[in-house]
Design a protein around this motif. Structure first.
Motif, PDB file in Angstrom:
ATOM      1  N   ASN A  23      14.554 -12.983  45.793  1.00  0.00           N
ATOM      2  CA  ASN A  23      13.228 -13.350  45.294  1.00  0.00           C
ATOM      3  C   ASN A  23      12.837 -12.516  44.071  1.00  0.00           C
ATOM      4  N   VAL A  24      13.794 -12.355  43.156  1.00  0.00           N
ATOM      5  CA  VAL A  24      13.533 -11.636  41.907  1.00  0.00           C
ATOM      6  C   VAL A  24      13.984 -12.504  40.733  1.00  0.00           C
ATOM      7  N   LYS A  25      13.494 -12.170  39.546  1.00  0.00           N
ATOM      8  CA  LYS A  25      13.887 -12.893  38.347  1.00  0.00           C
ATOM      9  C   LYS A  25      15.363 -12.649  38.070  1.00  0.00           C
ATOM     10  N   THR A  26      16.069 -13.686  37.642  1.00  0.00           N
ATOM     11  CA  THR A  26      17.498 -13.547  37.354  1.00  0.00           C
ATOM     12  C   THR A  26      17.726 -12.517  36.250  1.00  0.00           C
ATOM     13  N   PRO A  27      18.553 -11.505  36.513  1.00  0.00           N
ATOM     14  CA  PRO A  27      18.819 -10.473  35.498  1.00  0.00           C
ATOM     15  C   PRO A  27      19.620 -11.040  34.328  1.00  0.00           C
ATOM     16  N   GLU A  28      19.646 -10.309  33.237  1.00  0.00           N
ATOM     17  CA  GLU A  28      20.601 -10.608  32.176  1.00  0.00           C
ATOM     18  C   GLU A  28      21.992 -10.334  32.735  1.00  0.00           C
ATOM     19  N   VAL A  29      22.942 -11.163  32.386  1.00  0.00           N
ATOM     20  CA  VAL A  29      24.327 -10.983  32.846  1.00  0.00           C
ATOM     21  C   VAL A  29      25.186 -10.695  31.621  1.00  0.00           C
ATOM     22  N   ALA A  30      25.986  -9.639  31.707  1.00  0.00           N
ATOM     23  CA  ALA A  30      26.795  -9.241  30.554  1.00  0.00           C
ATOM     24  C   ALA A  30      28.215  -8.909  30.974  1.00  0.00           C
ATOM     25  N   ILE A  31      29.111  -8.984  30.003  1.00  0.00           N
ATOM     26  CA  ILE A  31      30.508  -8.592  30.194  1.00  0.00           C
ATOM     27  C   ILE A  31      30.832  -7.528  29.150  1.00  0.00           C
ATOM     28  N   TYR A  32      31.546  -6.482  29.576  1.00  0.00           N
ATOM     29  CA  TYR A  32      31.987  -5.470  28.609  1.00  0.00           C
ATOM     30  C   TYR A  32      33.495  -5.273  28.740  1.00  0.00           C
ATOM     31  N   MET A  62      18.869  -1.053  27.120  1.00  0.00           N
ATOM     32  CA  MET A  62      19.329  -0.913  25.743  1.00  0.00           C
ATOM     33  C   MET A  62      20.451   0.114  25.650  1.00  0.00           C
ATOM     34  N   VAL A  63      20.264   1.248  26.318  1.00  0.00           N
ATOM     35  CA  VAL A  63      21.275   2.304  26.283  1.00  0.00           C
ATOM     36  C   VAL A  63      22.571   1.837  26.935  1.00  0.00           C
ATOM     37  N   ALA A  64      22.448   1.133  28.064  1.00  0.00           N
ATOM     38  CA  ALA A  64      23.631   0.650  28.781  1.00  0.00           C
ATOM     39  C   ALA A  64      24.439  -0.314  27.925  1.00  0.00           C
ATOM     40  N   LYS A  65      23.758  -1.243  27.290  1.00  0.00           N
ATOM     41  CA  LYS A  65      24.455  -2.223  26.452  1.00  0.00           C
ATOM     42  C   LYS A  65      25.212  -1.546  25.315  1.00  0.00           C
ATOM     43  N   ARG A  66      24.547  -0.589  24.675  1.00  0.00           N
ATOM     44  CA  ARG A  66      25.171   0.092  23.546  1.00  0.00           C
ATOM     45  C   ARG A  66      26.301   1.016  24.001  1.00  0.00           C
ATOM     46  N   SER A  67      26.142   1.632  25.150  1.00  0.00           N
ATOM     47  CA  SER A  67      27.134   2.606  25.626  1.00  0.00           C
ATOM     48  C   SER A  67      28.481   1.961  25.904  1.00  0.00           C
ATOM     49  N   VAL A  68      28.451   0.754  26.464  1.00  0.00           N
ATOM     50  CA  VAL A  68      29.713   0.098  26.833  1.00  0.00           C
ATOM     51  C   VAL A  68      30.028  -1.107  25.961  1.00  0.00           C
ATOM     52  N   GLY A  69      29.130  -1.435  25.039  1.00  0.00           N
ATOM     53  CA  GLY A  69      29.351  -2.611  24.197  1.00  0.00           C
ATOM     54  C   GLY A  69      29.232  -3.902  24.978  1.00  0.00           C
ATOM     55  N   ALA A  70      28.306  -3.926  25.927  1.00  0.00           N
ATOM     56  CA  ALA A  70      28.148  -5.114  26.772  1.00  0.00           C
ATOM     57  C   ALA A  70      27.610  -6.293  25.969  1.00  0.00           C
ATOM     58  N   GLU A  71      28.194  -7.464  26.209  1.00  0.00           N
ATOM     59  CA  GLU A  71      27.788  -8.694  25.531  1.00  0.00           C
ATOM     60  C   GLU A  71      27.078  -9.597  26.539  1.00  0.00           C
ATOM     61  N   VAL A  72      25.782  -9.786  26.333  1.00  0.00           N
ATOM     62  CA  VAL A  72      24.983 -10.606  27.252  1.00  0.00           C
ATOM     63  C   VAL A  72      25.365 -12.072  27.097  1.00  0.00           C
ATOM     64  N   ILE A  73      25.544 -12.745  28.221  1.00  0.00           N
ATOM     65  CA  ILE A  73      25.880 -14.172  28.217  1.00  0.00           C
ATOM     66  C   ILE A  73      24.591 -14.967  28.057  1.00  0.00           C
ATOM     67  N   THR A  74      24.406 -15.585  26.910  1.00  0.00           N
ATOM     68  CA  THR A  74      23.238 -16.432  26.687  1.00  0.00           C
ATOM     69  C   THR A  74      23.610 -17.903  26.869  1.00  0.00           C
ATOM     70  N   GLN A  75      24.719 -18.274  26.273  1.00  0.00           N
ATOM     71  CA  GLN A  75      25.268 -19.615  26.465  1.00  0.00           C
ATOM     72  C   GLN A  75      26.706 -19.479  26.955  1.00  0.00           C
ATOM     73  N   PRO A  76      27.001 -19.895  28.184  1.00  0.00           N
ATOM     74  CA  PRO A  76      28.362 -19.759  28.729  1.00  0.00           C
ATOM     75  C   PRO A  76      29.400 -20.428  27.820  1.00  0.00           C
ATOM     76  N   GLN A  77      30.479 -19.690  27.554  1.00  0.00           N
ATOM     77  CA  GLN A  77      31.539 -20.210  26.686  1.00  0.00           C
ATOM     78  C   GLN A  77      32.704 -20.797  27.473  1.00  0.00           C
ATOM     79  N   ASN A  78      32.715 -20.547  28.785  1.00  0.00           N
ATOM     80  CA  ASN A  78      33.806 -21.064  29.613  1.00  0.00           C
ATOM     81  C   ASN A  78      33.342 -21.174  31.058  1.00  0.00           C
ATOM     82  N   GLU A  79      34.227 -21.646  31.897  1.00  0.00           N
ATOM     83  CA  GLU A  79      33.883 -21.865  33.305  1.00  0.00           C
ATOM     84  C   GLU A  79      33.568 -20.556  34.020  1.00  0.00           C
ATOM     85  N   LEU A  80      34.293 -19.484  33.682  1.00  0.00           N
ATOM     86  CA  LEU A  80      34.075 -18.200  34.333  1.00  0.00           C
ATOM     87  C   LEU A  80      32.662 -17.675  34.043  1.00  0.00           C
TER      88      LEU A  80
END
Length: 281
Positions: free
Chosen positions: A92-101, A58-76
Motif C-alpha cells: 500500500n505504498v507508491k511504486t518506487p523508481e526502479v533502476a539498474i546499475y 540522488m546520491v545513490a544514483k550517482r554513486s553507482v551510476g543507476a539508470e532509472v527505467i522510465t520506458q521499458p526497453q525489453n521484456e526484462l
C-alpha cells in the motif's frame, strides 16, 4: 571492517564539522543549561542524518551510476517494473523508481526519503546470475525495507544517537575543563569535547549497527510473506560467496553481505543466520 570504519568515521566527521560551524557562528549550547545544551545537541545530531535522508536517492544514483527505467526497453525491464509495482500495491505504498546499475556482483538496494518517495535498484550481475524467482525475492526484500520505512527509522535512530553523543561529550567536557572557581578553560573544553565525541560516536555505532541487522531480518521476513520463504532462502543461498561492491556509504543498503558471522560492527547478519531464521519461520 574497513568499510564499517569509514562509515563510522564519516558520521563522526559530519558531527564534528557541524559542531565547529555552529560554534564559529556563535551558536553554542550552554553546558550549564541542560535545555540549551540538549537543543544544540539535537540540531547537530539530526542535521547530518536528515540531509543524508533527503539526498539519498540522488546520491545513490550517482554513486553507482543507476539508470532509472522510465520506458521499458525489453521484456526484462517490463517484468521488473510490473513486479515492483505489484509488490508496492501489497504494501500500500507508491511504486518506487526502479533502476539498474552496471556491476558484475549480484546486489540490490532500496533508499529514499519516505515510503512514497523511494528507489529500488538492482545490479546487472544480479539479473544475470539469478533466476526470476530469486530476483523476485530480492525485490520483495527491498520492498519490505520501503514498506517498513527503514530509511526514515534509521535516520531517526542515527539522529537520536548523535544527539546524545554531542550532549554527553559537551557535558562531561565542561566538568573536566571547569575549575573550582567556576572558570572554564576553552581550549581544554574543545579538545576533550572532540575526543569524547569520537569515542562516544564509536560506541554509539554499535546501536545503529544492531538496528541495521534487525531490519535485515525483518526485510527477509517481509519478503517471505510476499513471495514465500523458499524463494527468499534460494536468493540468499545464491549470494553466498559473493562480495559487495557498493560504495562504502551505501554498504548498509545492499542485500549482499560480506560478513561470515555476526559482530557488533556488522551492518548485516551473516547469510547463514538469515537463512536459518527463515527456515525457522
Amino acid at each position: 571492517m574497513k568499510r564499517i570504519f569509514l562509515f563510522i568515521l564519516t558520521n563522526l566527521a559530519v558531527l564534528v564539522v557541524i559542531s565547529v560551524i555552529l560554534s564559529l557562528l556563535g551558536i553554542s549550547g550552554n553546558p550549564n543549561n541542560m535545555g540549551s545544551l540538549l537543543a544544540f545537541s539535537a540540531v547537530v545530531g539530526f542535521t547530518g542524518s536528515i540531509i543524508s535522508l533527503l539526498t539519498s536517492k540522488m546520491v545513490a544514483k550517482r554513486s553507482v551510476g543507476a539508470e532509472v527505467i522510465t520506458q521499458p526497453q525489453n521484456e526484462l525491464e517490463s517484468w521488473l517494473l510490473n513486479t515492483v509495482a505489484a509488490q508496492a500495491k501489497q504494501w500500500n505504498v507508491k511504486t518506487p523508481e526502479v533502476a539498474i546499475y552496471h556491476s558484475p556482483e549480484p546486489n540490490a538496494f532500496a533508499t529514499g526519503a519516505s515510503k512514497n518517495n523511494s528507489l529500488v535498484a538492482v545490479s546487472t550481475g544480479l539479473l544475470q546470475n539469478m533466476s526470476r524467482d530469486e530476483v523476485e525475492a530480492v525485490l520483495a526484500h527491498e520492498m519490505a525495507h520501503v514498506g517498513n520505512g527503514d530509511m526514515v527509522t534509521l535516520t531517526l535512530i542515527q539522529g537520536v544517537v548523535n544527539t546524545f553523543v554531542v550532549f554527553l561529550s559537551r557535558l562531561i567536557s565542561n566538568m573536566v575543563a571547569t575549575n573550582d572557581r567556576g572558570e572554564t578553560n576553552g581550549g581544554i573544553y574543545f579538545l576533550v569535547s572532540m575526543v569524547l565525541q569520537v569515542l562516544f560516536g564509536f560506541l554509539a555505532s554499535f546501536i545503529v549497527m544492531w538496528f541495521s541487522r534487525q531490519r535485515e531480518y525483518r526485510a527477509d521476513a517481509g519478503a517471505a510473506k510476499l513471495v514465500g520463504a523458499p524463494k527468499m532462502i534460494a536468493a540468499l543461498q545464491r549470494l553466498k560467496g559473493e562480495t559487495s561492491e557498493l560504495p562504502k556509504e551505501m554498504t548498509a543498503l545492499g542485500i549482499a553481505s560480506e560478513a561470515k558471522k555476526d559482530s557488533l560492527l556488522s551492518t548485516h547478519p551473516s547469510l547463514d543466520n538469515r537463512i536459518a531464521r527463515l527456515k525457522g519461520m
